[in-house]
Design an enzyme around this catalytic site. Structure first.
Site, PDB file in Angstrom:
ATOM      1  N   ASP A 283     -39.861  56.362  38.097  1.00 27.70           N
ATOM      2  CA  ASP A 283     -39.504  54.982  38.383  1.00 27.70           C
ATOM      3  C   ASP A 283     -38.106  54.655  37.842  1.00 27.70           C
ATOM      4  O   ASP A 283     -37.656  55.258  36.874  1.00 27.70           O
ATOM      5  CB  ASP A 283     -40.553  54.057  37.730  1.00 27.70           C
ATOM      6  CG  ASP A 283     -40.530  52.666  38.333  1.00 27.70           C
ATOM      7  OD1 ASP A 283     -39.844  52.465  39.364  1.00 27.70           O
ATOM      8  OD2 ASP A 283     -41.191  51.774  37.773  1.00 27.70           O
ATOM      9  N   GLY A 284     -37.457  53.692  38.481  1.00 27.28           N
ATOM     10  CA  GLY A 284     -36.190  53.179  37.948  1.00 27.28           C
ATOM     11  C   GLY A 284     -34.948  53.545  38.741  1.00 27.28           C
ATOM     12  O   GLY A 284     -33.838  53.232  38.312  1.00 27.28           O
TER      13      GLY A 284
ATOM     14  N   ARG B   1     -48.001  50.899  33.785  1.00 29.31           N
ATOM     15  CA  ARG B   1     -48.964  50.833  34.885  1.00 29.31           C
ATOM     16  C   ARG B   1     -49.246  52.221  35.428  1.00 29.31           C
ATOM     17  O   ARG B   1     -48.399  53.109  35.349  1.00 29.31           O
ATOM     18  CB  ARG B   1     -48.367  50.046  36.061  1.00 29.31           C
ATOM     19  CG  ARG B   1     -48.269  48.587  35.918  1.00 29.31           C
ATOM     20  CD  ARG B   1     -48.012  47.972  37.297  1.00 29.31           C
ATOM     21  NE  ARG B   1     -46.619  48.094  37.700  1.00 29.31           N
ATOM     22  CZ  ARG B   1     -45.667  47.228  37.355  1.00 29.31           C
ATOM     23  NH1 ARG B   1     -45.946  46.206  36.596  1.00 29.31           N
ATOM     24  NH2 ARG B   1     -44.440  47.394  37.775  1.00 29.31           N
TER      25      ARG B   1
ATOM     26  N   LEU C 285     -44.407  78.137  39.012  1.00 27.81           N
ATOM     27  CA  LEU C 285     -44.701  76.697  38.989  1.00 27.81           C
ATOM     28  C   LEU C 285     -45.229  76.206  40.336  1.00 27.81           C
ATOM     29  O   LEU C 285     -44.664  76.519  41.379  1.00 27.81           O
ATOM     30  CB  LEU C 285     -43.411  75.930  38.656  1.00 27.81           C
ATOM     31  CG  LEU C 285     -43.501  74.404  38.726  1.00 27.81           C
ATOM     32  CD1 LEU C 285     -44.263  73.860  37.522  1.00 27.81           C
ATOM     33  CD2 LEU C 285     -42.113  73.780  38.798  1.00 27.81           C
TER      34      LEU C 285
ATOM     35  N   ARG D 127     -29.401  50.655  46.456  1.00 24.77           N
ATOM     36  CA  ARG D 127     -30.596  51.302  45.928  1.00 24.77           C
ATOM     37  C   ARG D 127     -30.679  52.779  46.338  1.00 24.77           C
ATOM     38  O   ARG D 127     -31.147  53.621  45.583  1.00 24.77           O
ATOM     39  CB  ARG D 127     -31.853  50.568  46.407  1.00 24.77           C
ATOM     40  CG  ARG D 127     -31.989  49.159  45.857  1.00 24.77           C
ATOM     41  CD  ARG D 127     -33.243  48.490  46.413  1.00 24.77           C
ATOM     42  NE  ARG D 127     -34.440  49.267  46.141  1.00 24.77           N
ATOM     43  CZ  ARG D 127     -35.085  49.261  44.968  1.00 24.77           C
ATOM     44  NH1 ARG D 127     -34.652  48.497  43.989  1.00 24.77           N
ATOM     45  NH2 ARG D 127     -36.148  49.996  44.803  1.00 24.77           N
TER      46      ARG D 127
ATOM     47  N   ARG E 292     -44.302  58.369  32.696  1.00 29.75           N
ATOM     48  CA  ARG E 292     -43.758  57.320  33.548  1.00 29.75           C
ATOM     49  C   ARG E 292     -42.408  56.907  32.995  1.00 29.75           C
ATOM     50  O   ARG E 292     -42.296  56.548  31.823  1.00 29.75           O
ATOM     51  CB  ARG E 292     -44.695  56.115  33.626  1.00 29.75           C
ATOM     52  CG  ARG E 292     -44.108  55.042  34.527  1.00 29.75           C
ATOM     53  CD  ARG E 292     -45.046  53.938  34.914  1.00 29.75           C
ATOM     54  NE  ARG E 292     -44.374  53.131  35.928  1.00 29.75           N
ATOM     55  CZ  ARG E 292     -44.954  52.523  36.945  1.00 29.75           C
ATOM     56  NH1 ARG E 292     -46.240  52.603  37.108  1.00 29.75           N
ATOM     57  NH2 ARG E 292     -44.249  51.832  37.818  1.00 29.75           N
TER      58      ARG E 292
ATOM     59  N   TRP F 293     -31.329  51.689  38.198  1.00 29.77           N
ATOM     60  CA  TRP F 293     -30.173  52.534  37.862  1.00 29.77           C
ATOM     61  C   TRP F 293     -28.995  52.188  38.775  1.00 29.77           C
ATOM     62  O   TRP F 293     -27.862  52.029  38.319  1.00 29.77           O
ATOM     63  CB  TRP F 293     -30.564  54.008  38.027  1.00 29.77           C
ATOM     64  CG  TRP F 293     -29.500  54.999  37.683  1.00 29.77           C
ATOM     65  CD1 TRP F 293     -29.294  55.596  36.478  1.00 29.77           C
ATOM     66  CD2 TRP F 293     -28.494  55.521  38.584  1.00 29.77           C
ATOM     67  NE1 TRP F 293     -28.219  56.460  36.558  1.00 29.77           N
ATOM     68  CE2 TRP F 293     -27.720  56.431  37.834  1.00 29.77           C
ATOM     69  CE3 TRP F 293     -28.185  55.310  39.923  1.00 29.77           C
ATOM     70  CZ2 TRP F 293     -26.651  57.132  38.390  1.00 29.77           C
ATOM     71  CZ3 TRP F 293     -27.113  55.998  40.477  1.00 29.77           C
ATOM     72  CH2 TRP F 293     -26.358  56.896  39.705  1.00 29.77           C
TER      73      TRP F 293
ATOM     74  N   HIS G 158     -31.749  56.592  44.551  1.00 29.99           N
ATOM     75  CA  HIS G 158     -32.667  57.655  44.969  1.00 29.99           C
ATOM     76  C   HIS G 158     -31.953  59.005  45.031  1.00 29.99           C
ATOM     77  O   HIS G 158     -32.523  60.036  44.688  1.00 29.99           O
ATOM     78  CB  HIS G 158     -33.299  57.312  46.328  1.00 29.99           C
ATOM     79  CG  HIS G 158     -34.132  56.068  46.280  1.00 29.99           C
ATOM     80  ND1 HIS G 158     -35.064  55.848  45.291  1.00 29.99           N
ATOM     81  CD2 HIS G 158     -34.157  54.960  47.058  1.00 29.99           C
ATOM     82  CE1 HIS G 158     -35.632  54.661  45.483  1.00 29.99           C
ATOM     83  NE2 HIS G 158     -35.087  54.103  46.548  1.00 29.99           N
TER      84      HIS G 158
ATOM     85  N   GLY H 149     -33.944  52.247  41.554  1.00 27.44           N
ATOM     86  CA  GLY H 149     -33.320  51.004  42.013  1.00 27.44           C
ATOM     87  C   GLY H 149     -32.539  50.336  40.892  1.00 27.44           C
ATOM     88  O   GLY H 149     -31.391  49.904  41.084  1.00 27.44           O
TER      89      GLY H 149
ATOM     90  N   SER I 104     -45.240  56.541  47.700  1.00 22.27           N
ATOM     91  CA  SER I 104     -46.600  56.006  47.700  1.00 22.27           C
ATOM     92  C   SER I 104     -46.888  55.328  49.035  1.00 22.27           C
ATOM     93  O   SER I 104     -45.964  54.985  49.778  1.00 22.27           O
ATOM     94  CB  SER I 104     -46.769  55.001  46.564  1.00 22.27           C
ATOM     95  OG  SER I 104     -46.053  53.818  46.871  1.00 22.27           O
TER      96      SER I 104
ATOM     97  N   GLU J  49     -47.803  52.435  49.323  1.00 25.48           N
ATOM     98  CA  GLU J  49     -47.246  51.079  49.196  1.00 25.48           C
ATOM     99  C   GLU J  49     -45.734  51.063  49.474  1.00 25.48           C
ATOM    100  O   GLU J  49     -45.175  50.037  49.843  1.00 25.48           O
ATOM    101  CB  GLU J  49     -47.513  50.528  47.784  1.00 25.48           C
ATOM    102  CG  GLU J  49     -48.981  50.259  47.470  1.00 25.48           C
ATOM    103  CD  GLU J  49     -49.823  51.518  47.189  1.00 25.48           C
ATOM    104  OE1 GLU J  49     -49.232  52.578  46.856  1.00 25.48           O
ATOM    105  OE2 GLU J  49     -51.061  51.439  47.334  1.00 25.48           O
TER     106      GLU J  49
HETATM  107  C1  FPP Z   1     -38.915  54.747  42.187  1.00 23.11           C
HETATM  108  O1  FPP Z   1     -37.776  53.995  41.869  1.00 23.11           O
HETATM  109  C2  FPP Z   1     -38.612  55.875  43.054  1.00 23.11           C
HETATM  110  C3  FPP Z   1     -39.081  56.068  44.323  1.00 23.11           C
HETATM  111  C4  FPP Z   1     -39.986  55.127  44.990  1.00 23.11           C
HETATM  112  C5  FPP Z   1     -38.668  57.216  45.139  1.00 23.11           C
HETATM  113  C6  FPP Z   1     -38.609  58.536  44.429  1.00 23.11           C
HETATM  114  C7  FPP Z   1     -37.997  59.504  45.326  1.00 23.11           C
HETATM  115  C8  FPP Z   1     -37.031  60.396  45.005  1.00 23.11           C
HETATM  116  C9  FPP Z   1     -36.468  60.557  43.651  1.00 23.11           C
HETATM  117  C10 FPP Z   1     -36.503  61.299  46.072  1.00 23.11           C
HETATM  118  C11 FPP Z   1     -37.530  62.339  46.412  1.00 23.11           C
HETATM  119  C12 FPP Z   1     -37.014  63.679  46.544  1.00 23.11           C
HETATM  120  C13 FPP Z   1     -37.616  64.844  46.169  1.00 23.11           C
HETATM  121  C14 FPP Z   1     -36.940  66.099  46.478  1.00 23.11           C
HETATM  122  C15 FPP Z   1     -38.927  64.925  45.467  1.00 23.11           C
HETATM  123  P1  FPP Z   1     -37.704  52.476  42.315  1.00 23.11           P
HETATM  124  O2  FPP Z   1     -36.946  52.406  43.592  1.00 23.11           O
HETATM  125  O3  FPP Z   1     -39.071  51.901  42.352  1.00 23.11           O
HETATM  126  O4  FPP Z   1     -36.874  51.864  41.137  1.00 23.11           O
HETATM  127  P2  FPP Z   1     -36.919  50.357  40.607  1.00 23.11           P
HETATM  128  O5  FPP Z   1     -38.300  50.129  40.110  1.00 23.11           O
HETATM  129  O6  FPP Z   1     -35.889  50.357  39.531  1.00 23.11           O
HETATM  130  O7  FPP Z   1     -36.561  49.493  41.772  1.00 23.11           O
END
Ligand code: FPP
Length: 247
Positions: A27-28, A201, A138, A40, A195, A32, A44, A30, A72, A74
């Site tokens: 998480d995080g 959560r 792995l 956003r 997390r 960042w 990612h 966005g 997810s 969601e």
């Molecule tokens: C949560 O941050 C992150 C996600 C919903 C997406 C995670 C996906 C990746 C890192 C790319 C996937 C790629 C591979 C190769 C596995 P958020 O957007 O919820 O952040 P915020 O809570 O700060 O808004």
């Protein structure tokens, strides 16, 4: 690898009792990006860089399974351009990294309703899974279009079907045999759930499987999550006393 980090790794390995299965809620991304005044999607993208270093570190340390909450159910509710940016990153990264994953003996798998992803792109994942299926290092498990409650519901539906066909006697069902109906039926339960980004959560992640999982929450945002942060989480796990309800 800097010497100090190497020493930390040696210390962890020496202590033993590594978590066999680590699951991560990344998480995080966005936040960042927002802190840097970036879109956003840039968050990612930076998140993928963190994925690469943590996959490498996990494999290198001899962790058996790493499950990453990648998308997810969601998450479909996010703006369309963000959804497609995450999907694009996922497929492009899979294509780009598959050789290195394979070379490093990583076995790729997915958990979730992947049949609902676009067929053309699912093909890319399917090929990567097929190509790495005999690897013995792995296990990199990407939770994709995943929801914990849906997973349990899907299990119940399969069970009901087996009961109807006379293949299963409901009285014989146990926690163990129930687990066989989950998407994760080939995997052990996670020992450690990390997390990032501070929220306390579970967010509908691995609801059944995390009954006795040790939780580790850090304020570090996912794109900033370093190998050192990963090692810290493992060290914290090593200091816990797991009782599974016993004294
Ligand atoms: C949560 O941050 C992150 C996600 C919903 C997406 C995670 C996906 C990746 C890192 C790319 C996937 C790629 C591979 C190769 C596995 P958020 O957007 O919820 O952040 P915020 O809570 O700060 O808004």
């Amino acid at each position: 690898m800097p010497n100090e980090l190497n020493k930390l790794k040696e210390k962890i390995l020496k202590k033993g009792n590594l978590p066999g299965h680590i699951a991560i809620i990344m998480d995080g991304n966005g936040r960042w990006a927002r802190r840097r005044g970036l879109p956003r999607t840039a968050g990612h993208k930076a998140g993928v860089t963190a994925v690469k270093r943590i996959v490498r570190a996990a494999g290198d340390m001899g962790i058996s399974v790493l499950t990453l909450f990648t998308f997810s159910q969601e998450n479909w509710k996010r703006p369309k351009n963000e959804v497609s940016a995450i999907m694009k990153l996922l497929y492009e990264t899979t294509k780009r990294e598959i050789n290195e994953l394979d070379r490093n003996n990583v076995k790729l798998m997915t958990t979730g309703r992947t049949e609902e992803l676009s067929p053309r792109r699912r093909q890319i994942l399917q090929e990567a899974i097929e190509r790495t299926k005999n690897n013995t290092g792995l296990i990199l498990n990407l939770a994709l279009n995943y929801g914990g409650r849906t997973e349990i519901l899907d299990a119940v539906k399969k069970i009901a079907g087996d009961v109807k066909r006379g293949k299963l006697d409901p009285a014989q069902l146990t926690e163990e045999s129930f687990s066989d109906y989950l998407y994760t039926n080939t995997l052990p339960d996670p020992d450690l759930l990390i997390r990032t980004s501070g929220e306390m959560r579970i967010s509908n992640f691995l609801l059944w499987q995390t009954s006795y999982t040790e939780l580790y929450v850090t304020d570090v945002l996912w794109p900033n999550f370093s190998v050192r942060d990963f090692y810290r989480a493992i060290q914290d796990y090593q200091s816990r006393e797991r009782r599974f309800g016993r004294l």
